[in-house]
Design an enzyme around this catalytic site. Structure first.
Site, PDB file in Angstrom:
ATOM      1  N   ARG A 262      32.776  32.709  46.459  1.00  0.00           N
ATOM      2  CA  ARG A 262      31.735  33.557  45.886  1.00  0.00           C
ATOM      3  C   ARG A 262      30.326  32.988  46.093  1.00  0.00           C
ATOM      4  O   ARG A 262      29.398  33.713  46.441  1.00  0.00           O
ATOM      5  CB  ARG A 262      32.005  33.701  44.388  1.00  0.00           C
ATOM      6  CG  ARG A 262      31.182  34.765  43.706  1.00  0.00           C
ATOM      7  CD  ARG A 262      31.394  34.753  42.194  1.00  0.00           C
ATOM      8  NE  ARG A 262      32.738  34.559  41.768  1.00  0.00           N
ATOM      9  CZ  ARG A 262      33.581  35.537  41.420  1.00  0.00           C
ATOM     10  NH1 ARG A 262      33.181  36.782  41.427  1.00  0.00           N
ATOM     11  NH2 ARG A 262      34.814  35.252  41.037  1.00  0.00           N
ATOM     12  N   ARG A 298      35.930  45.665  41.904  1.00  0.00           N
ATOM     13  CA  ARG A 298      35.585  44.769  40.796  1.00  0.00           C
ATOM     14  C   ARG A 298      35.193  45.487  39.505  1.00  0.00           C
ATOM     15  O   ARG A 298      35.649  45.110  38.433  1.00  0.00           O
ATOM     16  CB  ARG A 298      34.492  43.778  41.204  1.00  0.00           C
ATOM     17  CG  ARG A 298      34.879  42.896  42.405  1.00  0.00           C
ATOM     18  CD  ARG A 298      33.939  41.721  42.623  1.00  0.00           C
ATOM     19  NE  ARG A 298      34.173  40.669  41.665  1.00  0.00           N
ATOM     20  CZ  ARG A 298      33.399  40.402  40.652  1.00  0.00           C
ATOM     21  NH1 ARG A 298      32.286  41.079  40.456  1.00  0.00           N
ATOM     22  NH2 ARG A 298      33.720  39.439  39.804  1.00  0.00           N
ATOM     23  N   CYS A 328      40.584  59.881  42.619  1.00  0.00           N
ATOM     24  CA  CYS A 328      41.162  60.585  41.466  1.00  0.00           C
ATOM     25  C   CYS A 328      41.654  59.635  40.399  1.00  0.00           C
ATOM     26  O   CYS A 328      42.861  59.538  40.136  1.00  0.00           O
ATOM     27  CB  CYS A 328      42.298  61.470  41.941  1.00  0.00           C
ATOM     28  SG  CYS A 328      41.723  62.568  43.200  1.00  0.00           S
TER      29      CYS A 328
HETATM   30  N1  LLP Z   1      40.163  27.835  45.672  1.00  0.00           N
HETATM   31  C1  LLP Z   1      41.199  28.409  45.025  1.00  0.00           C
HETATM   32  C2  LLP Z   1      42.449  27.677  44.877  1.00  0.00           C
HETATM   33  C3  LLP Z   1      41.058  29.710  44.500  1.00  0.00           C
HETATM   34  O1  LLP Z   1      42.069  30.263  43.847  1.00  0.00           O
HETATM   35  C4  LLP Z   1      39.831  30.394  44.658  1.00  0.00           C
HETATM   36  C5  LLP Z   1      39.669  31.745  44.136  1.00  0.00           C
HETATM   37  C6  LLP Z   1      38.793  29.751  45.349  1.00  0.00           C
HETATM   38  C7  LLP Z   1      38.985  28.472  45.838  1.00  0.00           C
HETATM   39  C8  LLP Z   1      37.459  30.388  45.560  1.00  0.00           C
HETATM   40  O2  LLP Z   1      36.860  30.646  44.341  1.00  0.00           O
HETATM   41  P1  LLP Z   1      35.315  31.080  44.276  1.00  0.00           P
HETATM   42  O3  LLP Z   1      34.492  29.937  44.777  1.00  0.00           O
HETATM   43  O4  LLP Z   1      35.139  32.274  45.089  1.00  0.00           O
HETATM   44  O5  LLP Z   1      35.100  31.327  42.824  1.00  0.00           O
HETATM   45  N2  LLP Z   1      38.821  38.578  42.731  1.00  0.00           N
HETATM   46  C9  LLP Z   1      38.114  37.811  41.736  1.00  0.00           C
HETATM   47  C10 LLP Z   1      38.038  36.349  42.097  1.00  0.00           C
HETATM   48  C11 LLP Z   1      39.393  35.728  42.319  1.00  0.00           C
HETATM   49  C12 LLP Z   1      39.297  34.287  42.708  1.00  0.00           C
HETATM   50  C13 LLP Z   1      40.599  33.759  43.150  1.00  0.00           C
HETATM   51  N3  LLP Z   1      40.594  32.398  43.568  1.00  0.00           N
HETATM   52  C14 LLP Z   1      36.735  38.424  41.538  1.00  0.00           C
HETATM   53  O6  LLP Z   1      36.449  39.444  42.161  1.00  0.00           O
HETATM   54  O7  LLP Z   1      35.950  37.943  40.732  1.00  0.00           O
END
Ligand code: LLP
Length: 403
Positions: A262, A298, A328
């Site tokens: 992110r 989201r 829908c």
């Molecule tokens: N490493 C692992 C083991 C993870 O499970 C994740 C994200 C990341 C790195 C990366 O995380 P970030 O830096 O992006 O926070 N769909 C959700 C977010 C799910 C994150 C899953 N794991 C959303 O839209 O907020």
């Protein structure tokens, strides 16, 4: 200023637009924060797995954090070297494990004792040694949305400290396993530093206790999770993040591995739709746009807030509206009671902060083709994924019509 009007004239709507220069700046800031230590930033491919996005990070020296063999293949295709690719995830199939070992990636992140057994068995069959890391669940509350919180024992991720130690001893005694890393990831969209520091301390203590029994690890994998500003959230500065973690590693010579998704891509992305109509049901006003929950899930899934900008000539007063798509489902919305002026057919609605977990979480629900994706880099725009056509959507089914 991005000229969304011009971009949508050229590429139509709905459209994802990514600012590659912003992604590069984020990458550099984070990499810089770990200066003075060996570090690998392994981009979490799941956040935005477009090949051109992954290639963009590959060119800056990034590694890749992958959670399926599909993502591993994407990382290779995009030019990330094997020695910077890691493979995580709570459930890997035998085929995935086999391919990861054959491709000789940096390590497989193991999430259970049973999985350790599978990895060992498959490595043995292949006559190879598999490098592994173990995901530790430090049982720390990351204080984020429960759906994206992963570091508590209630969550399915990782193993507790005692189990981890047992697994390291077993791996160290195996001819087919080489324990090289330790991993934790307590959640996503983290905006508080303390849970991260506490987790790092717990995991660093385990590293020390392993050193005490002559198990020497090389990689301290701190996961991803750095939060970003969607609305007015205060976020953790990369420098403070790095300092908090490095502070727990005194006397330990470990390479930091960090898995941001992110942080690198979210605020580089814009999802652009056209207004189809406005409508009113009782006192409730709706703006119906041509993008939908199949493009950006989201808001529907997490009730997530995304800033919305209307591009319009309208000078009318703002009033609260629900911004909804054509799918829908009542859950097909982008925002509720959002203040916008009266909008006209073909005005643009830009949803901000959609470069992470936007396109990738999309679907073809309602037989809607996925949007096109466009990159902006050095003042130029280019297509990085073409819009899906109806023919694309039926391609895997059509041949069976004859039966
Ligand atoms: N490493 C692992 C083991 C993870 O499970 C994740 C994200 C990341 C790195 C990366 O995380 P970030 O830096 O992006 O926070 N769909 C959700 C977010 C799910 C994150 C899953 N794991 C959303 O839209 O907020």
């Amino acid at each position: 200023m991005i000229d969304f009007k011009e971009l949508t004239q050229k590429y139509k709507t709905p459209l994802y637009v990514y600012d590659f220069d912003y992604m590069a700046a984020q990458y550099k800031e984070l990499k810089e924060a770990f200066r003075g230590r060996k570090s690998i930033i392994a981009y979490a491919v799941k956040a935005n797995s477009n090949l051109s996005v992954v290639k963009h990070f590959a060119k800056m020296g990034s590694g890749a954090d992958c959670v399926s063999i599909g993502e591993v293949r994407r990382a290779f295709l995009a030019g990330i070297p094997a020695y910077k690719i890691i493979f995580s995830g709570v459930g890997k199939s035998d085929d995935e494990i086999r391919e990861a070992i054959e491709r000789d990636i940096l390590y497989i992140n193991v999430e259970s004792e049973a999985e350790l057994g599978r990895v060992e068995m498959i490595a043995k069959e292949l006559g190879k040694v598999s490098r592994i890391s173990i995901r530790v669940n430090p049982n720390i509350d990351p204080k984020t949305h429960p759906y994206i919180s992963t570091g508590l024992h209630d969550n399915k991720f990782g193993v507790d400290l005692g189990t981890a130690k047992r697994m390291y001893i077993r791996a160290n005694n195996s001819d087919f396993l080489d324990p090289v890393g330790i991993h934790f990831h307590i959640g996503s969209q983290l905006t508080e530093l303390n849970p991260i520091r506490e987790s790092a301390e717990i995991v660093a203590d385990l590293v020390r206790s392993l050193e005490g029994i002559n198990i020497e690890l090389k990689f301290f994998d701190i996961g991803g999770g750095l939060g970003i500003t969607y609305d007015d959230e205060k976020t953790i500065k990369p420098y403070d993040y790095a300092q908090a973690i490095l502070g727990t590693l005194t006397a330990l010579d470990l390479t930091i591995l960090c898995e941001p998704g992110r942080f690198l891509t979210a605020n580089a992305g814009y999802f652009v739709s056209k207004v189809l109509y406005e409508k009113q049901n009782g006192t409730k006003k709706f703006v119906v746009i041509d993008g939908a929950m199949n493009d950006l899930l989201r808001p529907s899934l997490y009730n997530a807030y995304h800033k919305i900008e209307a591009i319009t000539e309208s000078t009318a007063d703002e009033r609260p509206v629900d911004i909804v798509g054509p799918v829908c489902e009542s859950g097909d919305f982008f925002a509720k009671d959002y203040m916008l002026p009266e909008l006209n057919h073909n005005d643009l609605v830009v949803v901000h902060s959609t470069g992470a977990y936007g396109f990738g979480m999309g679907s073809n629900y309602n037989t809607r083709g996925r949007s096109a994706e466009v990159a902006l880099e050095n003042g130029k725009d280019r297509l990085i994924r073409r819009r899906e056509s109806f023919e694309d959507l039926i391609a895997l089914e059509q041949e069976f019509l004859e039966n």
